[in-house]
Design a protein around this motif. Structure first.
Motif, PDB file in Angstrom:
ATOM      1  N   UNK A 304      -1.911   2.575  -0.843  1.00 20.25           N
ATOM      2  CA  UNK A 304      -3.237   2.397  -0.939  1.00 20.25           C
ATOM      3  C   UNK A 304      -3.689   3.209  -2.342  1.00 20.25           C
ATOM      4  N   UNK A 305      -3.385   4.237  -2.584  1.00 23.91           N
ATOM      5  CA  UNK A 305      -3.687   5.137  -3.507  1.00 23.91           C
ATOM      6  C   UNK A 305      -3.451   4.554  -5.050  1.00 23.91           C
ATOM      7  N   UNK A 306      -2.323   3.884  -5.101  1.00 22.25           N
ATOM      8  CA  UNK A 306      -2.010   3.250  -6.463  1.00 22.25           C
ATOM      9  C   UNK A 306      -0.929   4.404  -7.009  1.00 22.25           C
ATOM     10  N   UNK A 307       0.006   3.843  -7.937  1.00 22.27           N
ATOM     11  CA  UNK A 307       1.153   4.610  -8.349  1.00 22.27           C
ATOM     12  C   UNK A 307       0.584   5.983  -8.877  1.00 22.27           C
ATOM     13  N   UNK A 308      -0.297   6.193  -9.932  1.00 18.07           N
ATOM     14  CA  UNK A 308      -0.639   7.118 -10.539  1.00 18.07           C
ATOM     15  C   UNK A 308      -1.033   8.176  -9.650  1.00 18.07           C
ATOM     16  N   UNK A 309      -2.141   7.962  -8.782  1.00 15.34           N
ATOM     17  CA  UNK A 309      -2.611   9.206  -7.859  1.00 15.34           C
ATOM     18  C   UNK A 309      -1.300   9.564  -6.778  1.00 15.34           C
ATOM     19  N   UNK A 310      -0.772   8.561  -6.399  1.00 13.48           N
ATOM     20  CA  UNK A 310       0.308   8.698  -5.424  1.00 13.48           C
ATOM     21  C   UNK A 310       1.508   9.641  -6.294  1.00 13.48           C
ATOM     22  N   UNK A 332       7.577  -2.526 -13.953  1.00 13.08           N
ATOM     23  CA  UNK A 332       7.954  -1.438 -14.664  1.00 13.08           C
ATOM     24  C   UNK A 332       8.066  -0.485 -13.426  1.00 13.08           C
ATOM     25  N   UNK A 333       9.055   0.525 -13.511  1.00 14.82           N
ATOM     26  CA  UNK A 333       9.273   1.330 -12.404  1.00 14.82           C
ATOM     27  C   UNK A 333       9.138   2.886 -12.802  1.00 14.82           C
ATOM     28  N   UNK A 334       8.765   3.787 -11.900  1.00  8.92           N
ATOM     29  CA  UNK A 334       8.470   5.100 -11.981  1.00  8.92           C
ATOM     30  C   UNK A 334       8.940   5.674 -10.918  1.00  8.92           C
TER      31      UNK A 334
END
Length: 345
Positions: A304-310, A332-334
């Motif tokens: 729900x948060x999205x990858x940047x915030x999460x 793209x992976x992080x």
């Protein structure tokens, strides 16, 4: 179904986990047995490392099924006689309502994750989930209006739910509809794991609907290897492989459960803040923790948060998390620093 698993693969290519991508060298007295079936509207695959004892295997399979059915009869929103459904149907929830130990455990963990994710994970989102057609209510003929969303959102808020430990009970400030679909599968995995622990199985892989927990190692001393799936709707592709021992992994994504209306795609994951399906570019997130209930809830909250915030939260809390993000050039992976030690491919 019970069957021995020999050769290269210990278990089938599961929803989000591939047990044993490498070859297995078996001890003479033990091999991997798979118990599989259906539960929670999905499938389960459980790999047990044990000797060839058909009577014991049969009893274990029966016990596993019973354990999962008990979870279903406690936490399902699809069964009108479940403990959770009975609470949801109460006209007055402002008085303390006694609850079972298992339901209290899951509700307590859910509230913990809600606070950690600042409400991105919220089990009171059920009325909005139903409005969008991802719950027991029928799928809407058209996208919900702003007025309908506002009405349902007024019935949402994890802060409105209160828990009392002794004696175990819950109450709500106003009438709530609780939906545990984003944490109950993980708890079901943990329940099966505890059952196997109690019955002397010291090496296993438990998978229910893609949520996984492992203990020990395979015959020959190899670690359990799990595949994180490429978030595509057609076929099964591996994006990354991790090795786990005595841990759990859960994945949340928008690429399996969705529908399209007027050419627009609607994910089953609802943002409790907006009441609408998520629209960001995070395709899937996988989380590793010691228990599957926590991993299941965190994966949903992070999704729900999205990858940047999460990623910021997971890095700060030292949580192993892996993100697959859609871009104009493909995926793209992080990953958080804590995740890197588990990656083998």
């Amino acid at each position: 179904m019970i069957r021995p698993v020999r050769g290269a693969l210990a278990g089938a290519f599961l929803a989000l986990a591939l047990a044993a991508l490498a070859g297995c060298s078996f001890k003479p007295d033990k091999e991997i047995w798979e118990v599989s079936g259906g539960i929670f509207g999905t499938t389960y695959h459980i790999s047990l490392v044990m000797e060839d004892d058909q009577e014991r295997l049969s009893k274990l399979a029966d016990g596993i099924e019973k354990a999962m059915k008990n979870v279903d009869m406690t936490m399902s929103t699809w069964k009108p006689d479940s403990e959770l459904s009975r609470f949801n149907e109460l006209k007055d929830q402002t008085d303390w309502v006694p609850v079972s130990e298992s339901l209290y455990t899951v509700l307590s963990k859910a509230q913990e994750i809600s606070k950690k994710t600042n409400g991105a994970f919220d089990i009171t989102i059920g009325p909005v989930v139903n409005l969008w057609g991802f719950g027991p209510e029928s799928r809407p003929e058209k996208v919900p209006s702003d007025e309908e969303l506002a009405q349902r959102l007024s019935e949402v808020g994890y802060e409105k739910l209160h828990l009392r430990e002794k004696p175990r009970a819950i109450r709500a400030d106003s009438r709530l509809y609780l939906d545990l679909s984003a944490i109950a599968k993980g708890y079901g995995v943990d329940t099966v794991a505890r059952y196997l622990d109690a019955h002397g199985i010291d090496s296993y892989l438990v998978e229910i609907g893609g949520e996984v927990r492992v203990r020990g190692k395979k015959p020959g001393g190899e670690t359990w290897r799990l595949a994180i799936e490429q978030p595509v709707t057609e076929g099964r592709q591996v994006n990354r492989v991790v090795a786990l021992t005595d841990q759990a992994m859960a994945t949340s994504g928008d690429y399996r459960n969705y529908y399209e209306s007027d050419g627009k795609r609607f994910s089953h994951t609802i943002n409790p803040e907006t009441g609408r399906p998520i629209t960001h570019h995070l395709a899937s997130v996988s989380v590793i923790t010691d228990d599957c209930m926590t991993a299941d809830a965190l994966a949903t909250g992070f999704n729900v948060m999205g990858w940047e915030r999460a990623s910021e939260l997971a890095t700060r809390e030292n949580i192993p998390a892996y993100f697959i993000v859609r871009t104009d050039k493909g995926f793209e992976t992080h990953q958080t620093p804590a995740f890197s030690s588990y990656v083998i491919q």
